[in-house]
Design a protein around this motif. Sequence first.
Motif, mmCIF file in Angstrom:
data_model
loop_
_atom_site.group_PDB
_atom_site.id
_atom_site.type_symbol
_atom_site.label_atom_id
_atom_site.label_comp_id
_atom_site.label_asym_id
_atom_site.label_seq_id
_atom_site.Cartn_x
_atom_site.Cartn_y
_atom_site.Cartn_z
ATOM 1 N N GLY A 127 18.391 -15.859 37.469
ATOM 2 C CA GLY A 127 19.610 -15.059 37.506
ATOM 3 C C GLY A 127 19.867 -14.271 36.241
ATOM 4 O O GLY A 127 20.924 -13.675 36.080
ATOM 5 N N ILE B 223 24.746 -6.101 35.753
ATOM 6 C CA ILE B 223 23.727 -7.152 35.689
ATOM 7 C C ILE B 223 22.888 -7.009 34.413
ATOM 8 O O ILE B 223 22.648 -7.992 33.706
ATOM 9 N N GLY C 85 18.361 -11.601 35.289
ATOM 10 C CA GLY C 85 18.241 -10.152 35.513
ATOM 11 C C GLY C 85 16.809 -9.640 35.491
ATOM 12 O O GLY C 85 16.580 -8.428 35.430
ATOM 13 N N LYS C 86 15.829 -10.534 35.553
ATOM 14 C CA LYS C 86 14.424 -10.110 35.464
ATOM 15 C C LYS C 86 14.031 -9.216 36.651
ATOM 16 O O LYS C 86 13.453 -8.149 36.479
ATOM 17 N N SER C 87 14.351 -9.680 37.850
ATOM 18 C CA SER C 87 14.009 -8.869 39.029
ATOM 19 C C SER C 87 14.788 -7.559 39.035
ATOM 20 O O SER C 87 14.280 -6.518 39.447
ATOM 21 N N THR C 88 16.031 -7.636 38.572
ATOM 22 C CA THR C 88 16.838 -6.418 38.494
ATOM 23 C C THR C 88 16.136 -5.383 37.616
ATOM 24 O O THR C 88 16.070 -4.195 37.959
HETATM 25 N N1 LIG Z 1 21.618 -7.861 45.997
HETATM 26 C C1 LIG Z 1 22.411 -8.441 45.113
HETATM 27 N N2 LIG Z 1 23.735 -8.443 45.310
HETATM 28 C C2 LIG Z 1 24.563 -9.041 44.424
HETATM 29 N N3 LIG Z 1 24.140 -9.653 43.294
HETATM 30 C C3 LIG Z 1 22.832 -9.669 43.043
HETATM 31 C C4 LIG Z 1 21.885 -9.065 43.929
HETATM 32 N N4 LIG Z 1 20.655 -9.226 43.418
HETATM 33 C C5 LIG Z 1 20.825 -9.909 42.270
HETATM 34 N N5 LIG Z 1 22.119 -10.175 42.034
HETATM 35 C C6 LIG Z 1 22.672 -10.893 40.890
HETATM 36 O O1 LIG Z 1 22.138 -10.309 39.734
HETATM 37 C C7 LIG Z 1 21.846 -11.326 38.794
HETATM 38 C C8 LIG Z 1 20.398 -11.168 38.363
HETATM 39 O O2 LIG Z 1 19.542 -11.432 39.470
HETATM 40 P P1 LIG Z 1 17.978 -11.248 39.352
HETATM 41 O O3 LIG Z 1 17.688 -9.932 38.726
HETATM 42 O O4 LIG Z 1 17.416 -11.467 40.712
HETATM 43 O O5 LIG Z 1 17.583 -12.418 38.394
HETATM 44 P P2 LIG Z 1 16.180 -13.131 38.099
HETATM 45 O O6 LIG Z 1 15.111 -12.300 38.720
HETATM 46 O O7 LIG Z 1 16.113 -13.161 36.630
HETATM 47 O O8 LIG Z 1 16.279 -14.482 38.687
HETATM 48 C C9 LIG Z 1 22.158 -12.643 39.444
HETATM 49 O O9 LIG Z 1 23.408 -13.064 39.006
HETATM 50 C C10 LIG Z 1 22.205 -12.333 40.903
HETATM 51 O O10 LIG Z 1 23.133 -13.155 41.548
#
Ligand SMILES: Nc1ncnc2c1ncn2[C@@H]1O[C@H](COP(=O)(O)OP(=O)(O)O)[C@@H](O)[C@H]1O
Lengths: 246, 474
Positions: free
Chosen positions: A39, A18, A41-44
């Motif tokens: 999507g 990610i 990756g900010k929350s990630t």
């Molecule tokens: N628990 C998870 N399982 C599978 N894929 C995930 C999960 N959480 C996030 N993703 C994927 O990781 C990518 C980044 O997500 P996320 O960090 O939530 O983005 P943002 O916060 O920028 O919207 C996205 O493609 C999302 O589908």
Amino acid sequence: MNMLKVEDLHVKIMDKEILRGITLSIGEGELHVVMGPNGSGKSTLALTIAGHPRYKVVKGRILFEGEDITEMKPEERAKKGIFLSFQHPVEVEGVKVIQFLQRMLKNLRGIDEVEAYEIIFNAVEELGLDSSVLSRELNVGFSGGERKKLEMLQAYLVKPKLLILDEPDSGVDVDSLKVIAGIIDRLHREGTSILLITHYGRILEYLNAQRVHVLKDGKLVASGGIELVKVIEEKGFAAVEEYGAV
Amino acid sequence: MEQSKLQEILKAGSLEEILGTAVPYPKEIELKGELTKDMVEELSRIKGEPEWMLRHRLRALELFYKLPMPKWVVGVEELDLEGLVLYSKPEIGNEVRDWDDLPENIRRTFERLNIPEIEKKFLSGLTAVFDSESVYSKLKEEFEKKGIIMIPMEEAVKRYPNLVKKYFGRVFPAGEHKFSALHHALWSGGVFVYVPKGVRIPFPVEAFFVIGSALEGQFEHTLLVADEGSYIHFIEGCSAPMYKGFSFHDGMVEIYAHKNATVKFTTIQNWSRNVINFNNKRAIIEENAYVEWIEGSIGSKITYTYPSSILKGEGARTAQYVVSLSNGPFLKDTGAKTIHLAPNTSSKIVSKSISANGGINIYRGLVRILKGAKNSTSTVSCDSLILDEKSKAYTYPHNQIDEPTASIIHEATTGKLGEDKLFYMNSRGIGEEEAKSLIVLGFISEILEGLPFEYVEVLKRVIELEFSEVGGVG
Ligand SMILES: Nc1ncnc2c1ncn2[C@@H]1O[C@H](COP(=O)(O)OP(=O)(O)O)[C@@H](O)[C@H]1O
Ligand SMILES: [Mg+2]
């Protein structure tokens, strides 16, 4: 010295990469903004810095006050002074907010229950929040705004060295936004370093941000001053890519 | 300071510190070996019982031989009755008027559990059962004067034969199943309580049961009769020190609540993890009377317990709160049974089970509303909390309604401690063990609210220890 330094960070969930090489540093007392499409990756990034076990660091490292915390347990990171305000705070049935906050203060600041009780009620009043939330179950049935305000109350109580805010402004009404921004600004003035993830420029009107980073598909595609926000708002994320990551 | 014992328990670093480890102690009499008529006769002779009770035992023994092993019982393969001491009388001095009259080792066992202090501060009366005998029984004088009776069951058989005969084995008959038959053949120890008409006992009375060594069977019998318009809260505590090998508990509680009486019966079972625990609990509830069961099962290796209420008189009510914790390789097979026989009766069943570290909880419930029990209502809610992937919870509710004007509401929920919930707590400095005990205590808070403060404090500590790294083993 940098408060936070992220070096070439690659993160996987299950088998999917990610974050694909993020480098970023936040100096003491600075406020940095991270923006980017859904999507990207900010929350990630936020959850990885806080130590969520689902997010596996496959390359690179995270330094906090110069110390490598990449492998550290989340509760240890919290004790070092990292606080994450969640984009989606979970509901915890049965656990009362007041009891949870008391436990948090005991573990993170070594304050006993009785003193914590007083500190919590004072903080609620000081921040102009509604004290009735204290007797409810943690986040259970809370509206978006209530959840975000409770996250801010927690941050205010903990007084972290590094505050990571994952969309504190999404799903809240204008009045709540002002309250939330006020608390962030207050912590910032008191010296807390901040990494603020947001979708909208709105909240930045109340804050004094130093830098803006733009995340796309797990990579930083642009970094710059606060002026980037205006460009994004007017022309979209693609327009800022030419600024490049600095 | 007197305060110190509670403080000590609250500061205990492990469950073992609370439960203690078994130490050898002198026994006056032990009966073991094949379960025969001779043995039962010998038991009755030792107790110097009247003839009618011996006959009652022998009838029960016949039933025990005849009845099949219930199909739903698992884990009793290990239960070799012949290897167990079926009657064990610890060596006690002649007359016990006070704790100081008890042998030191036995007194210490109860002191360790803070029993004498709780008695002094909170209780109207206390009976302590060690192995097969009631070793201490005392009702505060002011309550004795009101005609309340609280004495060891054996003594009641001799002193109040007519009163005892009227109820003993009538609420929970020997022939119900194999274990009730076994119980009636071998019962020993326990307490008889009678609350006269209109008398209300302001503070709870307690019976505390300890099984002191391994390879023993405990078959205590509690009979509680609440006469018209009376009130009593009875608390039952169970504990056993840690030992090698296992012990078997097959106790019985019979409650008779007469018209307008209120009986609260609270059990806090924290046997050590070597005890196979089988309970037989039933109440008959007359017109406008109310019986509340709180059945808290924390300890033991395997527990079977289903407090039952028979709503016999019009307007009779019952509430059954069943809390079961299986933390580790243990099984709790619990539930509640309610039979509505009369019009306008109501029942409420609340079951909360917690499964962790491979623990299994099974809920079995039965609500029967018979034809003619007009406008009766029942609500059943079963909540399971599962703390990890290894642990399980099953619910088998069974409702049978033959009365068209009656209604029943049934709800069930299953909660899991998912990764995100745990992470949220972790990110606030709350580690895994602490998060679990917080969530568990929150889950059962509705039931804890009904208990006296000192019990709640000790229970909280026990649950914290269950989830701390040193505790939860047994
Ligand atoms: N628990 C998870 N399982 C599978 N894929 C995930 C999960 N959480 C996030 N993703 C994927 O990781 C990518 C980044 O997500 P996320 O960090 O939530 O983005 P943002 O916060 O920028 O919207 C996205 O493609 C999302 O589908
Ligand atoms: Mg997000």
